[in-house]
Design an enzyme around this catalytic site. Structure first.
Site, PDB file in Angstrom:
ATOM      1  N   ARG A  56     -16.193 -11.486 -11.607  1.00  0.00           N
ATOM      2  CA  ARG A  56     -15.099 -10.406 -12.000  1.00  0.00           C
ATOM      3  C   ARG A  56     -15.805  -9.269 -12.618  1.00  0.00           C
ATOM      4  NH1 ARG A  56     -11.598 -10.370 -15.991  1.00  0.00           N
ATOM      5  NH2 ARG A  56     -11.609 -12.602 -16.187  1.00  0.00           N
ATOM      6  N   LYS A 204     -12.410   1.608   5.505  1.00  0.00           N
ATOM      7  CA  LYS A 204     -12.512   2.455   6.845  1.00  0.00           C
ATOM      8  C   LYS A 204     -13.805   2.571   7.439  1.00  0.00           C
ATOM      9  CE  LYS A 204      -8.038   2.525   5.685  1.00  0.00           C
ATOM     10  NZ  LYS A 204      -7.763   3.667   4.838  1.00  0.00           N
TER      11      LYS A 204
HETATM   12  C1  LIG Z   1      -6.702   3.420   3.687  1.00  0.00           C
HETATM   13  C2  LIG Z   1      -6.806   4.589   2.722  1.00  0.00           C
HETATM   14  C3  LIG Z   1      -6.525   4.449   1.320  1.00  0.00           C
HETATM   15  C4  LIG Z   1      -6.342   2.978   0.871  1.00  0.00           C
HETATM   16  O1  LIG Z   1      -7.232   2.109   0.870  1.00  0.00           O
HETATM   17  P1  LIG Z   1      -7.098   0.365   1.335  1.00  0.00           P
HETATM   18  O2  LIG Z   1      -8.523  -0.006   1.589  1.00  0.00           O
HETATM   19  O3  LIG Z   1      -6.203   0.431   2.585  1.00  0.00           O
HETATM   20  O4  LIG Z   1      -6.268  -0.041   0.159  1.00  0.00           O
HETATM   21  C5  LIG Z   1      -6.458   5.342   0.295  1.00  0.00           C
HETATM   22  N1  LIG Z   1      -6.948   6.751   0.796  1.00  0.00           N
HETATM   23  C6  LIG Z   1      -7.131   6.943   2.114  1.00  0.00           C
HETATM   24  C7  LIG Z   1      -7.584   8.415   2.460  1.00  0.00           C
HETATM   25  C8  LIG Z   1      -7.066   6.026   2.865  1.00  0.00           C
HETATM   26  O5  LIG Z   1      -7.176   6.411   4.551  1.00  0.00           O
END
Ligand SMILES: *Cc1c(COP(=O)(O)O)cnc(C)c1O
Length: 387
Positions: A56, A204
């Site tokens: 952690r 992403k």
């Molecule tokens: C997906 C996304 C998030 C959140 O991310 P997670 O990994 O789903 O928690 C935050 N900001 C943007 C612009 C995103 O596309």
């Protein structure tokens, strides 16, 4: 790490310190490490981000991912989290206390907006929302001595609106944070404009294969260390398995984003000429109201575009039902082209007024362009348009 390396080269050379001579990243699954007696255990327990103590606090595979991101962002250091929202929530609670004020743009990822308006408000952290595309809007909303954080997202979800990074980075007083998820570290570098923290949902484009849920921030050492000190208590700790997948993703990030951005631009051009498409939102398209700004601060237009169908919700529903290749799914930056209808999915929690303010109309569709052949995507998307 050479300062002169191009980002595409850094994506290959960075994040190798904890893998010895292994070219593939090493997986350190251990949660804990053996210490050499009391003095060593005490040192590891109390030092900032000491390695080989407890996962952690720090994990070598996660550290490799963090070092790769720091190299790509041109930052002192980086810190990873269990998700993008984990990064956002941890940064805000690490830096803000009851009575503090945040200025954020209203064109925000719906989860970020919900966090500001829910838990933050409940804890007495007040947020002012501004139009991030309007020159001077952030500066005008600052409350000297009270505004602890300014939060921008560029390009924004889902309509690909931009914040001027030069203007945002010049704000004085608050700690400035840019959610740079849609651009990836190869698409733009907020820190080069004086922004304090560049933040990503690495779920992403960075991990890029839909197999890791991960967030990350990059910035100056002191600031990253301060967020780290709180993060070990908040506990949004990334999994080394996800960090491993994300390092794999980084190795191909440059070629993926180049192909996906080129396809996205081509699709934007084709769809803009279709009579059933009322509007196309893509920063790389000369008709985008901030095209000149995109050219200044982004290396390419990005891998995501949004279209507005003239026929509203019925047309959007017909479009989604007619797709043969692109898939109906949320998320972005992966190899498969994904289409989502923000009004009923990612932004379904917004009130009609909030949806209107965020530019989420009934005919709006967000398209994350994948790695399929561009011509196949053109025929799939144009064939699905209502005639
Ligand atoms: C997906 C996304 C998030 C959140 O991310 P997670 O990994 O789903 O928690 C935050 N900001 C943007 C612009 C995103 O596309």
């Amino acid at each position: 790490m050479s300062e002169t390396q191009q980002p595409a080269t850094r994506a290959i050379t960075a994040g190798r310190a904890y893998s010895r001579t292994s070219l593939a990243p090493a997986l350190w699954a251990s949660t804990t490490w053996e210490c050499e007696g009391l003095a060593d255990a005490s040192r590891r327990a109390t030092a900032t981000r000491a390695g080989e103590f407890y996962s952690r606090y720090s994990n070598p595979t996660v550290r490799s991912f963090e070092e790769a991101i720091a190299a790509l962002e041109g930052a002192d250091d980086a810190l990873a989290f269990a998700s993008g929202m984990g990064a956002i929530a941890t940064v805000i609670f690490a830096l803000c206390s009851t009575g503090d004020h945040i200025v954020a743009q209203r064109q925000l990822y719906a989860g970020t907006l919900a966090f500001l308006q829910g838990p933050c408000q409940r804890m007495g952290i007040e947020t002012t929302l501004v139009d991030g595309t309007e020159p001077g809007a952030f500066a005008a909303a600052l409350r000297p001595g009270r505004t602890m954080l300014a939060l921008a997202e560029t390009p924004s979800n889902p309509r690909l609106e931009l914040v001027d990074l030069e203007e945002f980075g010049a704000l004085r007083g608050p700690i400035t944070v840019v959610d740079s998820t849609f651009a990836t570290p190869l698409g733009q570098q907020p820190l080069a404009y004086g922004v304090h923290i560049s933040l990503h949902s690495a779920t992403k484009g960075i991990a890029g294969l839909n197999d890791a849920t991960l967030g990350v921030i990059a910035g100056e050492q002191e600031l990253i260390d301060a967020v780290w000190a709180y993060s070990v208590l908040h506990g949004s700790t990334p999994s080394p398995y996800d960090a491993l997948n994300a390092i794999r993703g980084i190795r191909t990030l440059a070629v993926r984003t180049a192909h996906q951005s080129a396809s996205a631009l081509h699709l934007a051009e084709v769809l803009a000429g279709e009579p059933s498409v009322a509007a196309v939102h893509y920063p790389g398209l000369p008709s985008h109201p901030q095209f000149d700004l995109a050219k200044r601060q982004m290396r390419h237009g990005g891998t995501v575009l949004a279209i507005e169908l003239a026929g509203g919700r019925d047309a959007a529903s017909h479009f989604l039902d007619s797709l043969q290749l692109a898939r109906v799914a949320t998320s972005l930056g992966g190899p498969e082209t994904l289409v989502c209808h923000p009004a009923t999915s990612t932004h379904a929690s917004l009130t009609p007024a909030e949806a209107a303010a965020a530019g989420v109309s009934d005919g709006l569709l967000r398209i994350s362009v994948g790695l399929e052949d561009t011509a196949d995507l053109v025929s799939d998307l144009t064939n699905a348009l209502p005639r």
